[in-house]
Design a protein around this motif. Structure first.
Motif, mmCIF file in Angstrom:
data_model
loop_
_atom_site.group_PDB
_atom_site.id
_atom_site.type_symbol
_atom_site.label_atom_id
_atom_site.label_comp_id
_atom_site.label_asym_id
_atom_site.label_seq_id
_atom_site.Cartn_x
_atom_site.Cartn_y
_atom_site.Cartn_z
ATOM 1 N N THR A 22 0.860 -1.177 0.000
ATOM 2 C CA THR A 22 0.000 0.000 0.000
ATOM 3 C C THR A 22 0.891 1.220 0.000
ATOM 4 O O THR A 22 1.779 1.343 0.835
ATOM 5 N N LEU B 31 -2.056 10.194 -6.482
ATOM 6 C CA LEU B 31 -2.137 10.226 -5.030
ATOM 7 C C LEU B 31 -1.696 11.590 -4.514
ATOM 8 O O LEU B 31 -0.579 12.041 -4.790
ATOM 9 N N HIS B 32 -2.596 12.242 -3.776
ATOM 10 C CA HIS B 32 -2.309 13.500 -3.083
ATOM 11 C C HIS B 32 -1.982 13.161 -1.632
ATOM 12 O O HIS B 32 -2.297 12.058 -1.166
ATOM 13 N N ILE C 3 -3.399 6.465 -11.317
ATOM 14 C CA ILE C 3 -3.921 6.810 -9.994
ATOM 15 C C ILE C 3 -3.060 7.966 -9.505
ATOM 16 O O ILE C 3 -1.838 7.832 -9.413
ATOM 17 N N ARG D 60 1.025 5.231 0.445
ATOM 18 C CA ARG D 60 0.309 6.380 1.021
ATOM 19 C C ARG D 60 1.150 7.624 0.774
ATOM 20 O O ARG D 60 2.297 7.700 1.228
ATOM 21 N N CYS D 61 0.588 8.572 0.042
ATOM 22 C CA CYS D 61 1.306 9.802 -0.269
ATOM 23 C C CYS D 61 1.367 10.678 0.972
ATOM 24 O O CYS D 61 0.361 10.921 1.633
ATOM 25 N N ARG D 62 2.568 11.160 1.286
ATOM 26 C CA ARG D 62 2.781 12.032 2.449
ATOM 27 C C ARG D 62 3.045 13.476 2.053
ATOM 28 O O ARG D 62 2.764 14.387 2.815
ATOM 29 N N GLY E 232 -2.127 12.154 1.974
ATOM 30 C CA GLY E 232 -3.202 11.523 2.738
ATOM 31 C C GLY E 232 -3.959 10.462 1.972
ATOM 32 O O GLY E 232 -4.748 9.725 2.549
ATOM 33 N N GLU E 233 -3.722 10.332 0.673
ATOM 34 C CA GLU E 233 -4.416 9.316 -0.121
ATOM 35 C C GLU E 233 -3.516 8.101 -0.287
ATOM 36 O O GLU E 233 -2.285 8.204 -0.275
ATOM 37 N N GLN E 234 -4.154 6.948 -0.436
ATOM 38 C CA GLN E 234 -3.388 5.715 -0.565
ATOM 39 C C GLN E 234 -4.019 4.774 -1.565
ATOM 40 O O GLN E 234 -5.197 4.909 -1.913
ATOM 41 N N TYR E 235 -3.220 3.796 -2.004
ATOM 42 C CA TYR E 235 -3.668 2.810 -2.988
ATOM 43 C C TYR E 235 -2.916 1.513 -2.726
ATOM 44 O O TYR E 235 -1.705 1.526 -2.473
#
Length: 183
Positions: free
Chosen positions: A93, A131-132, A129, A95-97, A134-137
């Motif tokens: 996973t 990712l900003h 996808i 997660r963009c920080r 707080g967003e994750q994939y």
């Protein structure tokens, strides 16, 4: 092959970006920073800077940093056998920080429609996808993917099953995941 100067520059770049993002590393972690150039000698375009916090039989946690428009090239994490015991490929996973992460995975998507820049390595998947912070994939085992930092670069936390970087399968045959340092 990565030069000592490129390694030191990569470490400095990572530390500066982590400071902007409020990510604190211990001295031991600072001494364990990995700078990956994929043996392509174009680290500004194709590379990755990271710290592995933990990598056990059950889990792995990393902090990865991409410079602006820097790409971690297309690859997947295959199933395999280790010490006679079969294992499933890595599930991870992201997660963009900080910044933007352009992530490309298998699925629908066309090369001409992506927001990232096509890297100077082989790519075949363009399901985008973005990712900003707080967003994750989650990327499942055996899923082809590549990712890139946006205009300000990106910091991405990775939470995964055991990491076996030496087993990653890259689309581009010129790539070698394990860094080599010049003397």
């Amino acid at each position: 092959m990565l030069t000592k100067e490129q390694y030191n520059e990569g470490v400095q770049c990572l530390l500066e970006m982590f400071e902007k993002a409020g990510i604190v590393l211990t001295e031991a972690e600072k001494n364990n920073i990995e700078i990956v150039d994929y043996d392509l000698e174009m680290i500004e375009e194709v590379g990755l800077q990271l710290v592995t916090y933990v990598n056990t039989e059950k889990c792995c946690a990393k902090e990865m940093m991409l410079r602006p428009w820097q790409t971690s090239p297309e690859h997947y994490h295959p199933d395999g056998v280790e010490n006679g015991i079969p294992y499933e490929g890595k599930e991870e996973t992201f997660r963009c920080r900080y910044g933007l992460c352009y992530l490309y995975v298998a699925g629908p998507g066309k090369k001409e429609d992506i927001h990232g820049k096509i890297p100077p390595t082989t790519t075949t998947v363009y399901n985008e996808i973005i990712l900003h912070p707080g967003e994750q994939y989650t990327i499942y085992p055996n899923t082809m993917h590549w990712f890139q930092g946006g205009p300000e670069g990106a910091i991405i936390s990775e939470f995964s099953t055991k990491s076996r970087d030496e087993s990653d399968v890259f689309t581009d045959p010129k790539i070698d995941r394990i860094p080599k340092m010049a003397n």
